[in-house]
Design an enzyme around this catalytic site. Structure first.
Site, PDB file in Angstrom:
ATOM      1  N   GLU A  26      -4.752  -6.653  14.664  1.00  0.00           N
ATOM      2  CA  GLU A  26      -4.224  -5.337  14.289  1.00  0.00           C
ATOM      3  C   GLU A  26      -5.346  -4.295  14.372  1.00  0.00           C
ATOM      4  OE1 GLU A  26      -0.675  -4.836  11.476  1.00  0.00           O
ATOM      5  OE2 GLU A  26      -2.308  -4.112  10.245  1.00  0.00           O
ATOM      6  N   GLY A  39      -4.835  -1.905   4.979  1.00  0.00           N
ATOM      7  CA  GLY A  39      -4.054  -3.042   4.481  1.00  0.00           C
ATOM      8  C   GLY A  39      -4.722  -4.370   4.785  1.00  0.00           C
ATOM      9  N   ARG A  40      -5.217  -4.533   5.995  1.00  0.00           N
ATOM     10  CA  ARG A  40      -5.798  -5.822   6.384  1.00  0.00           C
ATOM     11  C   ARG A  40      -7.212  -6.016   5.832  1.00  0.00           C
ATOM     12  NH1 ARG A  40      -4.663  -2.399  10.416  1.00  0.00           N
ATOM     13  NH2 ARG A  40      -6.322  -1.532  11.720  1.00  0.00           N
ATOM     14  N   LYS A  50       9.195  -0.920  13.796  1.00  0.00           N
ATOM     15  CA  LYS A  50       9.764  -0.614  12.473  1.00  0.00           C
ATOM     16  C   LYS A  50      10.869   0.430  12.607  1.00  0.00           C
ATOM     17  CE  LYS A  50       5.548  -0.982   9.682  1.00  0.00           C
ATOM     18  NZ  LYS A  50       4.672  -0.206   8.806  1.00  0.00           N
ATOM     19  N   HIS A  69      -5.366 -33.125  17.853  1.00  0.00           N
ATOM     20  CA  HIS A  69      -4.275 -33.977  18.341  1.00  0.00           C
ATOM     21  C   HIS A  69      -3.117 -33.138  18.859  1.00  0.00           C
ATOM     22  CE1 HIS A  69      -6.129 -37.725  17.029  1.00  0.00           C
ATOM     23  NE2 HIS A  69      -6.658 -36.960  16.093  1.00  0.00           N
ATOM     24  N   LYS A  77       0.835  -1.203   0.000  1.00  0.00           N
ATOM     25  CA  LYS A  77       0.000   0.000   0.000  1.00  0.00           C
ATOM     26  C   LYS A  77       0.872   1.257   0.000  1.00  0.00           C
ATOM     27  CE  LYS A  77      -3.514   2.338   2.758  1.00  0.00           C
ATOM     28  NZ  LYS A  77      -4.422   2.306   3.911  1.00  0.00           N
ATOM     29  N   GLU A 105      10.518  -4.604   4.488  1.00  0.00           N
ATOM     30  CA  GLU A 105      10.606  -6.020   4.121  1.00  0.00           C
ATOM     31  C   GLU A 105      10.303  -6.195   2.625  1.00  0.00           C
ATOM     32  OE1 GLU A 105       8.948  -4.784   6.677  1.00  0.00           O
ATOM     33  OE2 GLU A 105       9.139  -6.046   8.459  1.00  0.00           O
TER      34      GLU A 105
END
Ligand code: F6P
Length: 553
Positions: free
Chosen positions: A362, A276-277, A517, A393, A214, A220
């Site tokens: 977030e 973003g999410r 960040k 399990h 965005k 990253e």
């Protein structure tokens, strides 16, 4: 703590809140699901809500009609409906960033009018969808070729957070609908091994990179995209012109895209009013659209829209996201539940809970209210889970017999995917039997008397007794289609919205991720150059020194 500037009482002082506290105390130690069902078997049918293709059963919750009515009163008092309508209208309800919150516009039909700052945003949404469709078709048909003229066979999405989790999750969920002759990979981690593993067996001449960010400033993503560009150029003889045929960008920031060296003609835009999410149904979904094709992508958007319209128009007592949000508040705020498990009984949904972690945590991991006052109530839960039956399990033991209250969603489908062979299709009943059995065991457990009646020695009875009373929602649909996936995601988006509205927090900013960040950028020179970073605390300084020493060994 003073009341909010708007003059309304703080959440925990509202009469609707204290009424719920009293109601909770009245039912102490806990409403009992066995008793609730014995007294009112009709709840099995009554506490079911249908939306689109989803059948949402909330009968196995520690609630009565009275609880639900009190929760609805809380929603009304806290202005959930007004905020919802303001969101759909495009008002700037993300106040700390002064932005509208309009992921719902991403799936609005062409003729809808939604204005932000006096401009209808819907034509822009469809223009981008059309551009994406054209591009996706060209890649899928082989018309879009790489620099050497070979057709694209591999698509690598580079992005992180909302620019990765959504497309990666949806690609996995909709695999049976994907172009199987193409390979899709998703690279997010700045750990170089992520990119290495994604490209090591790919031919650069046949590989398309989609750089999804965005902001186009996320370290990253930019680092991985830069390395990917080097990998590509190394593989193709170093001709910079190759970038234009092998890199496209998904972003709101055309300046940064151009700065990186991607032709803005190869950029698919979205807007600051898409969080973003909440973005994988925007241009961020390009990799998914290439995988499943534009028609399936639009079916998915239709699914989102079904739930948007339901959330906007369904009466409160039959409004699925509202009910799910309020149930979460009942447990988090009135029963001290710290977490919420999402347990899909579908291997295709293996990344669904990880996707929901960002969506929920977030959004609602906040500790000040919209006015900046510290909250005095619990906000978002820890969201976790993996597909059943694997979790059974591993960690279900703790849910069944541990000391924590963990409400859970069980998600399953009536039909296995069509392409499975008969033998594998036959396994589906066993998978779903596990879902139903877990819901039953969690809710009703096994009493000591029932254990004794099986002849279990007395000293073992406590170990084999299941308290039960663990609440679950069961979400059932016919099959996992693109539309159903859209419905599921929108359901959770709006659930998260409801909770944020009640808690009076801004669910659409994420300032909390900024500090890490900034510090990472500050610490990096200490690692790479041994630079003396001012302000490094003693513990971190010692870790950095140890790291540098170990690296030299
Ligand atoms: O984690 C913080 C965050 O800003 C997320 O909200 C976002 O989805 C992610 O980073 C990636 O951001 P971008 O798409 O700008 O690269």
């Amino acid at each position: 703590m003073s009341d909010s500037p708007a003059g309304s009482p703080r959440l925990t002082r509202r009469p609707e809140w204290t009424a719920l506290e009293d109601h909770r105390k009245d039912a102490l130690p806990q409403p009992d699901l066995r008793e609730l069902f014995a007294a009112d078997p009709g709840r099995a049918e009554r506490y079911v809500v249908h939306v689109g293709d989803l059948r949402i059963d909330y009968s196995k919750h520690l609630v009565t009609d009275e609880t639900l009515a009190l929760l609805q009163e809380l929603a009304t008092a806290t202005g959930v409906f007004g905020l919802r309508d303001a969101m759909f209208r495009g008002e700037k309800i993300n106040t700390t960033e002064n932005r509208a919150v309009l992921h719902t516009a991403l799936r609005a039909s062409r003729d809808t009018v939604i204005e932000v700052d006096g401009e209808n945003v819907v034509p822009g949404v469809h223009a981008v969808l059309d551009k994406m469709s054209d591009f996706a078709n060209r890649v899928r048909s082989g018309e879009w070729t790489g620099h050497t003229g070979r057709r694209i066979r591999n698509v690598v999405n580079i992005g992180i957070g909302g620019s990765d989790l959504g497309p990666a999750m949806a690609y996995e969920a909709l695999r049976p609908f994907t172009a199987r002759e193409l390979t899709f990979r998703f690279v997010s981690n700045v750990d170089g091994s992520d990119l290495h593993e994604a490209v090591r067996d790919l031919d650069p001449a046949e590989t398309l990179f989609i750089v999804a960010s965005k902001t186009f400033t996320t370290i990253e993503t930019i680092t991985n995209a830069t390395s990917a560009r080097s990998w590509l150029l190394n593989g193709l003889g170093g001709d910079e012109k190759a970038v234009a045929k092998h890199f496209v960008a998904l972003s709101t920031n055309s300046e940064k895209v151009a700065e990186f060296g991607i032709d803005t003609a190869n950029m698919f835009e979205f807007w600051d009013w898409v969080g973003g999410r909440y973005s994988y149904d925007s241009a961020i979904g390009l990799s998914l659209m290439i995988a499943i094709g534009p028609d399936r992508f639009r079916e998915m958007l239709d699914g989102f829209r079904i739930v948007d319209e339901h959330f906007r128009n369904a009466p409160a007592e039959a409004n699925a996201p509202l009910i799910m949000g309020l149930l979460g508040i009942w447990y988090g705020n009135f029963h001290d539940a710290q977490s919420h498990a999402v347990l899909p009984y579908s291997h295709y949904l293996s990344k669904f809970t990880a996707y929901l972690q960002q969506l929920d945590m977030e959004s609602n991991g906040k500790s000040v209210d919209r006015d900046g006052n510290p909250v005095e109530w619990q906000t978002g839960p820890v969201v976790w889970g993996t597909p059943g039956t694997n979790g059974q399990h591993a960690y279900y033991q703790l849910i069944h017999q541990g000391t924590k209250l963990i409400p859970a969603d069980l998600i399953g489908f009536a039909r296995p995917v069509a392409e499975l062979g008969d033998e594998l299709k036959a396994q589906h009943d066993l998978l779903m039997a596990n879902l139903f059995a877990q819901g039953q065991a969690l809710a009703f457990g096994k009493t000591a008397d029932e254990v004794r009646a099986e002849g279990v020695p007395e000293e073992q009875v406590p170990h084999r007794t299941f308290r039960g009373n663990h609440p679950t929602t069961t979400i059932l649909a016919t099959e996992l289609t693109p539309s159903v996936l859209g419905q599921l995601v929108a359901l959770y988006e709006h659930k998260v919205f409801v909770q944020g509205a009640v808690w009076n927090i801004d669910s659409f900013d994420q300032w909390g991720v900024e500090l890490g960040k900034v510090l990472a950028k500050r610490v990096e020179p200490a690692l790479t150059e041994g630079a003396d970073v001012p302000g490094l605390d003693p513990s971190t300084a010692a870790l950095v020194a140890a790291y540098r020493n170990l690296r030299e060994v």
